[in-house]
Design an enzyme around this catalytic site. Structure first.
Site, PDB file in Angstrom:
ATOM      1  N   THR A 225       0.833  -1.205   0.000  1.00 37.80           N
ATOM      2  CA  THR A 225       0.000   0.000   0.000  1.00 37.80           C
ATOM      3  C   THR A 225       0.861   1.246   0.000  1.00 37.80           C
ATOM      4  O   THR A 225       0.526   2.250  -0.640  1.00 37.80           O
ATOM      5  CB  THR A 225      -0.935  -0.008   1.218  1.00 37.80           C
ATOM      6  OG1 THR A 225      -1.748  -1.186   1.179  1.00 37.80           O
ATOM      7  CG2 THR A 225      -1.834   1.216   1.231  1.00 37.80           C
ATOM      8  N   GLU A 243       5.728   4.392   7.319  1.00 40.62           N
ATOM      9  CA  GLU A 243       6.177   3.323   8.211  1.00 40.62           C
ATOM     10  C   GLU A 243       5.520   2.055   7.711  1.00 40.62           C
ATOM     11  O   GLU A 243       4.335   1.826   7.939  1.00 40.62           O
ATOM     12  CB  GLU A 243       5.793   3.646   9.661  1.00 40.62           C
ATOM     13  CG  GLU A 243       6.551   2.810  10.677  1.00 40.62           C
ATOM     14  CD  GLU A 243       5.735   1.661  11.227  1.00 40.62           C
ATOM     15  OE1 GLU A 243       5.728   0.584  10.561  1.00 40.62           O
ATOM     16  OE2 GLU A 243       5.114   1.814  12.276  1.00 40.62           O
ATOM     17  N   CYS A 277       4.018  -3.921  13.897  1.00 37.67           N
ATOM     18  CA  CYS A 277       4.975  -3.817  12.795  1.00 37.67           C
ATOM     19  C   CYS A 277       6.399  -4.070  13.282  1.00 37.67           C
ATOM     20  O   CYS A 277       7.171  -4.755  12.613  1.00 37.67           O
ATOM     21  CB  CYS A 277       4.883  -2.429  12.156  1.00 37.67           C
ATOM     22  SG  CYS A 277       3.307  -2.096  11.341  1.00 37.67           S
TER      23      CYS A 277
END
Length: 469
Positions: A225, A243, A277
């Site tokens: 994305t 990020e 993440c």
């Protein structure tokens, strides 16, 4: 402040199409979220554009005061926000989860408010006088994820607001209620139009990324994305802070104390049930202590209760959505079929409601196994044996991502020496994923670019201007 039920009622849409949000632990309805469209986004951007000049004119002192009041408002509503977050996202109230996340929202707001950013005299030698300043960008678009929906929204909006920008925020379609509620609380202390939330789908995100009135996009999410946003934003040369995906490596050196590091290893990997993440997603352990580290980690994991988030005893919850559950299940099953050994977990109870996947440790696994090479983003940790530090560093650096990493050792100098060889934006020593609002954070390689937090995070939300003369 409102009760939990009042908060849900306050943010419930009164007109337009809605979508029911379900608790990932039970399948029960949590509430109704609006289904915004591009026209709603355009109205939000128009309002933000109109409100931004007056907000910028308040100066750093005025904006900081407003952010401090907003932090107070978050704390007054902390329990109501945490309960909503737990029901919508799935994470438990206790442990480093829902209450922790809401507390972090207040902490990051306060740090963004009080971090000093002064004009810098670059040259002053009698002939040349040059100073560096940071001016507002204008309107910032923020696109957030579903794993830490409130906290990461604050990571985006707090520095942007502090620097004099207005913000239009698009939350994940999986967790819109949490972000709506947070913005509702913040807006009790902010001027109208400065901060808004638009709960739309991909078409809304695409328009936000390309919109000519948006001067910067801040995005946390997948690398795929992120690449799309880069392309969409190119036409207007937007500033970007990205990020993106990570597959963080940890290296345990042979002098580490397995028992001493086991609990920190566990939380480095399984915070938010692995849905982070910068979580530890592949662990490299020296052959001399491999079995001991695996056994100590398994003992810690076995003591961590998993279940519905509103049960005060639990510290691990479900995966947030079926798609993520399926990814974790597929990767673990493929690892088993390849000959890797499951030390614990990997046998979900398909009869119980919710997307619960048990805490899973997979050992005796090859480095090229998909469970190692792909980001699993869930409660399954592969543990890889290595013989030399050079081998471990090569494996850690062998992927095209580099958000975070960690080195575990009883010798700090040795750990720092290894850390310097790892290709990652942050390398922690004897811990993993410990972000701090004062310390810059960002990724290397395809884990994104741009820094968040601290002075560098403020600078990233401004336009540098040099006045020479």
């Amino acid at each position: 402040m409102e009760t939990y039920a009042d908060l849900l009622t306050t943010i419930a849409p009164t007109t337009g199409e809605t979508r029911t949000i379900f608790d990932p632990a039970t399948g029960e309805a949590v509430g109704e979220a609006p289904v915004h469209v591009v026209a709603d986004l355009e109205r939000a951007i128009t309002a933000a554009t109109a409100a931004q000049p007056a907000w910028a004119a308040l100066g750093h002192e005025g904006r900081s005061a407003a952010l401090l009041r907003a932090a107070d408002a978050v704390e007054r509503s902390a329990e109501e926000l945490a309960q909503l977050l737990s029901r919508e996202q799935g994470k438990p109230l206790n442990g480093p989860n829902a209450r922790f996340e809401v507390g972090a929202c207040a902490a990051w707001l306060r740090t963004a408010a009080v971090t000093e950013l002064t004009d810098e005299t670059v040259v002053d030698d009698g002939a040349t006088h040059a100073t560096l300043h940071y001016r507002p960008i204008g309107v910032v678009g923020a696109i957030g994820p579903w794993n830490w929906p409130m906290m990461i929204s604050i990571w985006q909006l707090a520095p942007a607001l502090r620097m004099g920008n207005a913000v239009v925020l698009k939350p994940s379609e999986y967790t819109p209620l949490s972000v709506q509620a947070l913005v509702h609380v913040l807006n009790s202390e902010l001027p109208e139009g400065v901060l808004s939330v638009v709960c739309g789908g991909r078409e809304v995100g695409a328009r936000l990324a390309e919109h000519p009135e948006i001067g910067k996009i801040m995005f946390t999410g997948s690398t795929a994305t992120g690449k799309t946003i880069i392309k969409s934003s190119a036409g207007t040369v937007k500033r970007l802070t990205l990020e993106l995906g990570g597959n963080d490596a940890g290296i345990v050196l042979p002098d580490a104390d397995p028992k001493a590091i086991a609990e920190d290893l566990f939380w480095g990997a399984f915070i938010n049930t692995g849905q982070t993440c910068a979580a530890l997603k592949r662990l490299y352990v020296h052959e001399d202590i491999y079995d001991e580290v695996c056994n100590e980690l398994a003992a810690v994991a076995a003591a961590m209760p998993m279940g519905h988030g509103l049960d005060e005893a639990n510290v691990l919850g479900p995966l947030q959505n079926k798609a993520q559950y399926d990814i974790v299940s597929r990767l673990v099953e493929a690892a088993k079929e390849s000959g890797a050994r499951v030390l614990m977990g990997a046998n979900p109870d398909t009869e119980q409601p919710g997307y619960f996947y048990p805490t899973t440790l997979v050992v005796d696994i090859d480095n090229d196994n998909p469970l190692v090479a792909q980001e699993q983003f869930g409660p399954a940790l592969p543990i890889i044996r290595y013989s030399t530090v050079d081998e471990a560093v090569a494996m850690a650096n062998g992927l095209d991502v580099g958000l975070g990493a960690s080195v575990w050792s009883s010798d700090l100098d040795a750990a720092r020496s290894v850390a310097a060889r790892i290709q990652a934006g942050t390398v922690w020593i004897n811990k993993h994923g410990a972000v701090d609002p004062r310390v810059p954070f960002g990724g290397a390689k395809q884990s994104g670019y741009g820094l968040e937090f601290g002075v560098e995070g403020l600078k990233a939300c401004g336009v540098p201007q040099v006045i020479n003369g």
